[in-house]
Design a protein around this motif. Structure first.
Motif, PDB file in Angstrom:
ATOM      1  N   THR A  75       2.709   2.611   2.167  1.00  0.00           N
ATOM      2  CA  THR A  75       2.733   3.395   3.401  1.00  0.00           C
ATOM      3  C   THR A  75       3.979   3.110   4.226  1.00  0.00           C
ATOM      4  OG1 THR A  75       1.456   1.719   4.573  1.00  0.00           O
ATOM      5  CG2 THR A  75       0.221   3.544   3.553  1.00  0.00           C
ATOM      6  N   GLU A  99      -9.950  -4.362   5.853  1.00  0.00           N
ATOM      7  CA  GLU A  99      -8.686  -3.670   6.118  1.00  0.00           C
ATOM      8  C   GLU A  99      -8.621  -2.360   5.340  1.00  0.00           C
ATOM      9  OE1 GLU A  99      -6.062  -4.290   8.076  1.00  0.00           O
ATOM     10  OE2 GLU A  99      -6.422  -6.343   8.734  1.00  0.00           O
ATOM     11  N   ASN A 113      -8.174   1.337   6.814  1.00  0.00           N
ATOM     12  CA  ASN A 113      -7.083   2.191   6.306  1.00  0.00           C
ATOM     13  C   ASN A 113      -7.626   3.523   5.820  1.00  0.00           C
ATOM     14  OD1 ASN A 113      -5.164   0.225   6.819  1.00  0.00           O
ATOM     15  ND2 ASN A 113      -5.140  -0.536   4.711  1.00  0.00           N
ATOM     16  N   ASP A 141       0.810  -1.228   0.000  1.00  0.00           N
ATOM     17  CA  ASP A 141       0.000   0.000   0.000  1.00  0.00           C
ATOM     18  C   ASP A 141       0.843   1.277   0.000  1.00  0.00           C
ATOM     19  OD1 ASP A 141       0.979  -0.158   2.550  1.00  0.00           O
ATOM     20  OD2 ASP A 141      -0.967  -0.050   3.535  1.00  0.00           O
ATOM     21  N   ARG A 153      -6.719   1.271  15.706  1.00  0.00           N
ATOM     22  CA  ARG A 153      -7.382   0.769  14.500  1.00  0.00           C
ATOM     23  C   ARG A 153      -7.937  -0.632  14.699  1.00  0.00           C
ATOM     24  NH1 ARG A 153      -5.051   0.831   9.638  1.00  0.00           N
ATOM     25  NH2 ARG A 153      -5.675  -1.255   9.081  1.00  0.00           N
ATOM     26  N   GLU A 208      -8.609   5.644   8.853  1.00  0.00           N
ATOM     27  CA  GLU A 208      -7.407   6.133   9.537  1.00  0.00           C
ATOM     28  C   GLU A 208      -6.731   7.236   8.728  1.00  0.00           C
ATOM     29  OE1 GLU A 208      -3.603   4.367  11.995  1.00  0.00           O
ATOM     30  OE2 GLU A 208      -4.458   3.135  10.398  1.00  0.00           O
ATOM     31  N   GLN A 209      -6.671   7.068   7.420  1.00  0.00           N
ATOM     32  CA  GLN A 209      -6.062   8.077   6.557  1.00  0.00           C
ATOM     33  C   GLN A 209      -6.853   9.387   6.608  1.00  0.00           C
ATOM     34  OE1 GLN A 209      -3.074   7.476   4.845  1.00  0.00           O
ATOM     35  NE2 GLN A 209      -3.156   9.677   4.783  1.00  0.00           N
TER      36      GLN A 209
END
Length: 153
Positions: free
Chosen positions: A23, A85, A89, A21, A63, A92-93
């Motif tokens: 990150t 997931e 994500n 991803d 999370r 959270e982003q």
């Protein structure tokens, strides 16, 4: 980076690549003392997010708590772990990109519900029944009717 095998503090990077991803970065390292190879991950240091609970207490964003709620809501539904997931994500982003560092559980719950509604309606209703604390069948029916109206629009 300290070698997990011998504790020597000097190593060389043998391979470096982004994680799926993008990150974080996965690095393969080799200890200069014992030549043992090990893997490290480099991630972006983010500002911690604080969650304000209903009783006013505060705790750090976790999370895994959101994922646990989504897992319960999606139990026996055709929603993959990868989709769940990705949903976490995404939330959270969005929180990280906001200028605020404190969010209420209500705000986070709404973010989850908005995304679940698009992903799986049954999972949405399950999550909403807990998050919105449906007290009786009438409240539950009102939520279902609201969802049906928005679907028809």
């Amino acid at each position: 980076m300290k070698c997990p095998n011998c504790g020597y503090t000097d190593s060389k990077v043998t391979d470096s690549r982004p994680v799926e991803d993008y990150t974080s970065i996965r690095r393969r390292r080799e200890c200069l003392a014992c030549q043992r190879r090990f893997t490290t991950y480099e991630i972006i240091d983010t500002i911690p997010i604080t969650v304000v609970k209903k009783d006013g207490s505060k705790e750090l964003f976790d999370r895994n708590k959101i994922l646990a709620g989504i897992l319960k809501a999606c139990d026996k539904r055709k929603v993959t772990r990868e989709q769940m997931e990705a949903l976490v994500n995404d939330i959270e982003q969005e929180l990280q990109n906001d200028l605020r560092t404190e969010f209420t559980t209500k705000h986070i719950g709404v973010l989850v519900m908005d995304r679940l509604k698009k992903l799986d309606e049954v999972a949405y209703v399950r999550f909403a029944s807990v998050h919105r604390e449906f007290k009786d069948l009438q409240t539950f029916m009102e939520a279902l009717e609201e969802m049906q109206r928005s679907k028809n629009e």
